[in-house]
Design a protein around this motif. Sequence first.
Motif, PDB file in Angstrom:
ATOM      1  N   PHE A 148     -35.959  -4.558  18.596  1.00 40.83           N
ATOM      2  CA  PHE A 148     -35.115  -3.374  18.776  1.00 40.83           C
ATOM      3  C   PHE A 148     -35.189  -2.866  20.207  1.00 40.83           C
ATOM      4  O   PHE A 148     -34.217  -2.384  20.766  1.00 40.83           O
ATOM      5  CB  PHE A 148     -35.492  -2.266  17.785  1.00 40.83           C
ATOM      6  N   LEU A 152     -32.091  -2.313  22.809  1.00 44.85           N
ATOM      7  CA  LEU A 152     -31.802  -1.072  23.529  1.00 44.85           C
ATOM      8  C   LEU A 152     -31.682  -1.330  25.030  1.00 44.85           C
ATOM      9  O   LEU A 152     -30.800  -0.793  25.693  1.00 44.85           O
ATOM     10  CB  LEU A 152     -32.913  -0.049  23.271  1.00 44.85           C
ATOM     11  N   ILE A 155     -28.442  -3.000  25.819  1.00 40.88           N
ATOM     12  CA  ILE A 155     -27.340  -2.026  25.774  1.00 40.88           C
ATOM     13  C   ILE A 155     -27.317  -1.217  27.080  1.00 40.88           C
ATOM     14  O   ILE A 155     -26.277  -1.029  27.702  1.00 40.88           O
ATOM     15  CB  ILE A 155     -27.488  -1.070  24.579  1.00 40.88           C
ATOM     16  N   LEU A 156     -28.514  -0.754  27.460  1.00 39.38           N
ATOM     17  CA  LEU A 156     -28.574   0.079  28.663  1.00 39.38           C
ATOM     18  C   LEU A 156     -28.085  -0.670  29.897  1.00 39.38           C
ATOM     19  O   LEU A 156     -27.335  -0.135  30.695  1.00 39.38           O
ATOM     20  CB  LEU A 156     -30.009   0.575  28.895  1.00 39.38           C
ATOM     21  N   SER A 159     -24.188  -2.678  28.763  1.00 37.53           N
ATOM     22  CA  SER A 159     -23.088  -1.854  28.270  1.00 37.53           C
ATOM     23  C   SER A 159     -22.975  -0.558  29.062  1.00 37.53           C
ATOM     24  O   SER A 159     -21.915  -0.215  29.554  1.00 37.53           O
ATOM     25  CB  SER A 159     -23.299  -1.535  26.791  1.00 37.53           C
ATOM     26  N   VAL A 160     -24.106   0.156  29.181  1.00 43.09           N
ATOM     27  CA  VAL A 160     -24.029   1.466  29.819  1.00 43.09           C
ATOM     28  C   VAL A 160     -23.928   1.330  31.331  1.00 43.09           C
ATOM     29  O   VAL A 160     -23.038   1.879  31.957  1.00 43.09           O
ATOM     30  CB  VAL A 160     -25.246   2.332  29.420  1.00 43.09           C
ATOM     31  N   ARG A 161     -24.848   0.550  31.913  1.00 40.40           N
ATOM     32  CA  ARG A 161     -24.898   0.425  33.362  1.00 40.40           C
ATOM     33  C   ARG A 161     -23.739  -0.383  33.925  1.00 40.40           C
ATOM     34  O   ARG A 161     -22.999   0.064  34.784  1.00 40.40           O
ATOM     35  CB  ARG A 161     -26.208  -0.259  33.774  1.00 40.40           C
ATOM     36  N   VAL A 167     -20.438  -0.210  23.877  1.00 40.32           N
ATOM     37  CA  VAL A 167     -21.695   0.201  23.254  1.00 40.32           C
ATOM     38  C   VAL A 167     -21.561   0.137  21.733  1.00 40.32           C
ATOM     39  O   VAL A 167     -22.487  -0.237  21.028  1.00 40.32           O
ATOM     40  CB  VAL A 167     -22.074   1.631  23.685  1.00 40.32           C
ATOM     41  N   LEU A 168     -20.396   0.515  21.252  1.00 42.85           N
ATOM     42  CA  LEU A 168     -20.167   0.507  19.802  1.00 42.85           C
ATOM     43  C   LEU A 168     -19.267  -0.672  19.460  1.00 42.85           C
ATOM     44  O   LEU A 168     -18.398  -1.038  20.244  1.00 42.85           O
ATOM     45  CB  LEU A 168     -19.481   1.806  19.374  1.00 42.85           C
ATOM     46  N   VAL A 259     -32.742  -4.637  11.344  1.00 47.19           N
ATOM     47  CA  VAL A 259     -33.105  -3.681  12.392  1.00 47.19           C
ATOM     48  C   VAL A 259     -32.027  -3.608  13.477  1.00 47.19           C
ATOM     49  O   VAL A 259     -31.607  -2.531  13.892  1.00 47.19           O
ATOM     50  CB  VAL A 259     -34.452  -4.093  13.025  1.00 47.19           C
ATOM     51  N   GLN A 262     -28.776  -1.697  13.049  1.00 52.80           N
ATOM     52  CA  GLN A 262     -28.939  -0.261  13.242  1.00 52.80           C
ATOM     53  C   GLN A 262     -28.842   0.093  14.733  1.00 52.80           C
ATOM     54  O   GLN A 262     -28.156   1.034  15.113  1.00 52.80           O
ATOM     55  CB  GLN A 262     -30.299   0.149  12.666  1.00 52.80           C
ATOM     56  N   VAL A 263     -29.525  -0.704  15.554  1.00 46.65           N
ATOM     57  CA  VAL A 263     -29.532  -0.432  16.995  1.00 46.65           C
ATOM     58  C   VAL A 263     -28.123  -0.534  17.580  1.00 46.65           C
ATOM     59  O   VAL A 263     -27.724   0.262  18.417  1.00 46.65           O
ATOM     60  CB  VAL A 263     -30.480  -1.414  17.717  1.00 46.65           C
ATOM     61  N   SER A 265     -25.282  -0.203  15.913  1.00 47.62           N
ATOM     62  CA  SER A 265     -24.309   0.460  15.029  1.00 47.62           C
ATOM     63  C   SER A 265     -23.356  -0.555  14.399  1.00 47.62           C
ATOM     64  O   SER A 265     -22.159  -0.330  14.290  1.00 47.62           O
ATOM     65  CB  SER A 265     -23.493   1.502  15.789  1.00 47.62           C
TER      66      SER A 265
END
Lengths: 316, 552
Positions: A148, A152, A155-156, A159-161, A167-168, A259, A262-263, A265
């Motif tokens: 997990f 994360l 994603i960071l 996706s985010v950076r 992200v979804l 798991v 969930q992380v 979504s």
Amino acid sequence: MSLRRYVAKRLLVTIPVLLIVTLVTFMMSHLLPGDPVAYMTQFSEIDDETVQQLRAQYNLNEPIWKQYVLWLGDAIQLEFGQSIISERNVTEEILSRLPYTVLLGVMSLGVALIISIPTGIIAAYKKGELADEVSRVFALLGVSLPNFWLGLILILIFSVRLGLFPVLPPTSYPLLSYNMIMFTLLPAVTIGTASSALLMRLMRSSMVEELNKDYVTMARAKGLPERTVVIKHVVRNSMIAVVTVAALQIAFIVNGAVVIEQVFSYPGIGRLLLNAVSQRDFPIIQATVLMIGVTIVFANLVADIAYAWLDPRIRY
Amino acid sequence: MTNQGRLTKGISRRNVLKTSAAAGAFGLAGCVDGGGGGGGGSADFGTLGANASTFDPAASADASSSSCIDLMYEPLVGFDFDLNPQPVLARDWERVDDTTFRFMLREGVQFHNGDEMTAEDVQHSIERYQGTVNTAVVASWYDSSEILGDYEIQLNLSQPYAPFLADLSGVSIVPAGTTSPADGETPLDDESQGTGPFQFDSWSQDDRFVATKFDNYWWGDVNDAGDFSGEAPLDEVNLRVVVDPSAQFNAIQGGDVNAINQVPPMDVPTVEDDGNLTLNRNDGITFDFLIYPVNSGPFQNEKMRRGITRMIPRDDIVGDAVFNGTAVKGSSPYPPILGDPYWDEDFEQRLLDEYVGEDVDAATTLLDEAFSEEGIEAPYQTEIRTNENPVRQRWCEVIANTLSETEYFEVSVNVMEWSSYVEFITGPAAETSDMVALGWTASADPDSFVYQLFATDQFTPNGYNINHYSNEELDSLMQEGQTTFGADQRGPIYKDIAEILAQDVPVTFLWHGKRLMATRDVISDFQVHPSASADYSGIYSPALGQEIEYDG
């Protein structure tokens, strides 16, 4: 024994296995404090009589063994009832989620194989050299990083950076669209890296062993090109162990999905199961676990069959 | 809008039920600055912290369901973003006497099915709540009603009941003939039949809720639209189910959604620094509190309870240690937004100074006395029970550590899974010797902050008096508060109630959480409603004085 008889025998053995799996799950989920009716009615002002009626409606007043027998009777006819919480048909609920998890699982396994087999080959061939050491470090990392957490971080970063992935999950697109498959790549990498570490080490060690065998020396002495020696003979023979373990990794991947969904979504079976556990939604828990059990048992069976296919000397 | 008081896990009960499953394990992310971008496709509007369980207002008992329902259904009277009552489907109302109210309805209001709303629909809508999980919104006051005309209805109350308007704001108006969830049917789960600016489009579990603009929304026809447009500012509201608050935060940073309804306190500075994001705040109608086992062992001694209370470092906790300024410390149950005459700063400060504020010397004296009166030896071992909610766990740890650092206590934190925790607090908690940490969500009426928690006739499992605290004087004051009309008359009563609770400390009121929602720059003029059950009323609710500007 012919392959067909062997498969038939293996199928028969799965029956007690699945019985035990479902029985244990049933017992365990009923050992949890609270039941679905308590969950549904928590904080609402409902009189005891209604609560008892609800319990009776779902057979929750019966002794556990009887509840299990009742459930089993239905399950044999592939009748899994309806969710106590959402009142939706359990089979429909699972079938609507299954494609997502299958996509994730297939892609995870794909990622695992794509990473592990070439690096395993290189590591074995360059045993003791830099490439081998590097792959060893990565394998260790892959096994020891919590799934997990890796999810994360991916994603960071991606996706985010970097904004390369959403992200979804873009669920407004069909499952097999470019957007969904691209999105599924990140969770697949997350799950796949952990499996690939193990597979890679296995590929390496069985190949190292093969490389030392007499037939390799013989092949080389015969003047076969090194490429042919490695790819055609050594790799194929080394794959036997890898294929077996790869099939067993399906269990690991399914666990990971619970798991990782969930992380990310991700609307698959894993999240369904997780919700069902916290809501004590027994019909969903049972059916999902049964389905996972069946998947794992069959994955094992497929591994055994692949075994025979890869190594014609093996006969059952 | 929810109106009965409710137990919350930070945001709301079932909402966080699912949050807790994930957040405990995964609440680690979210410390990296956002880069923006977004991975293609147009952004969805917002997030829900948990699955919605129903779209029938009479069956809804969780914040996610209520937040969706709120877009599609409307009450006669609503509470605006400052918690003042405003006419919604009622044009006006009058109090004939303490048990008789007349409501004049707006004319020309259309339901999603095209029918016009009349008094008959209102009568049916109220009675439809009877026997449902939300029966409490009508049970305390509804006796009968008389239809005085197509657009006028008289409600006869069974008793003078001042929180009546707050309760009525929880009654969504649906067409006469809509079946009730009490009859086991839930037609509204597939199709909305409200009067709201959006109508139901689709729902997919663990994924998304979609509502589309209702073209015949009444605002423009009935009103000259005034400051607000006659219809919703966007064609579709798409809400994604994202359980983990950190994942919500990633989603808005990545540009996948334009609004999130759970901002982790530790991410507040990041949101504030991000040029693309706006942090919208409002005061909430919740409080966190620590419940003492008043019928057990040394906790029967008021000095013991007050000694612990005076040790608690509220300032640190609402500051850097946990909340980063996203909570306001409290000494009474009432939050600042209730305002005059229930809340004022001087009164709160006096309660802190005299009874419950942090004061280690006073605490030491109280605990010395309590320990010798009860004949117990230090260190006394006890436990704080809480549920898997990262923020709540964190402040429980701070309190436990503070107490354990003294020579008096050895306190541990017992983190329980939500369903087990609920079973515990609604039953055995009254008999054990553990402290319980809990959150409560109330409504617009001060009664909802105290009655269900402290009245003798509200012992669990019938009410939420979790530690079975009983005080005759308090009971009669709360009774008086319920039957007295007019804020000026009720103000002193509720202050007396707060003072008794501060003296007697059956629980410690810790702080009132603020409501936080972050939005991206395509949205301007967003407001957060004080109630977590109305998160997306900030999009367009002209009757409550709110509309966003949307540029997406």
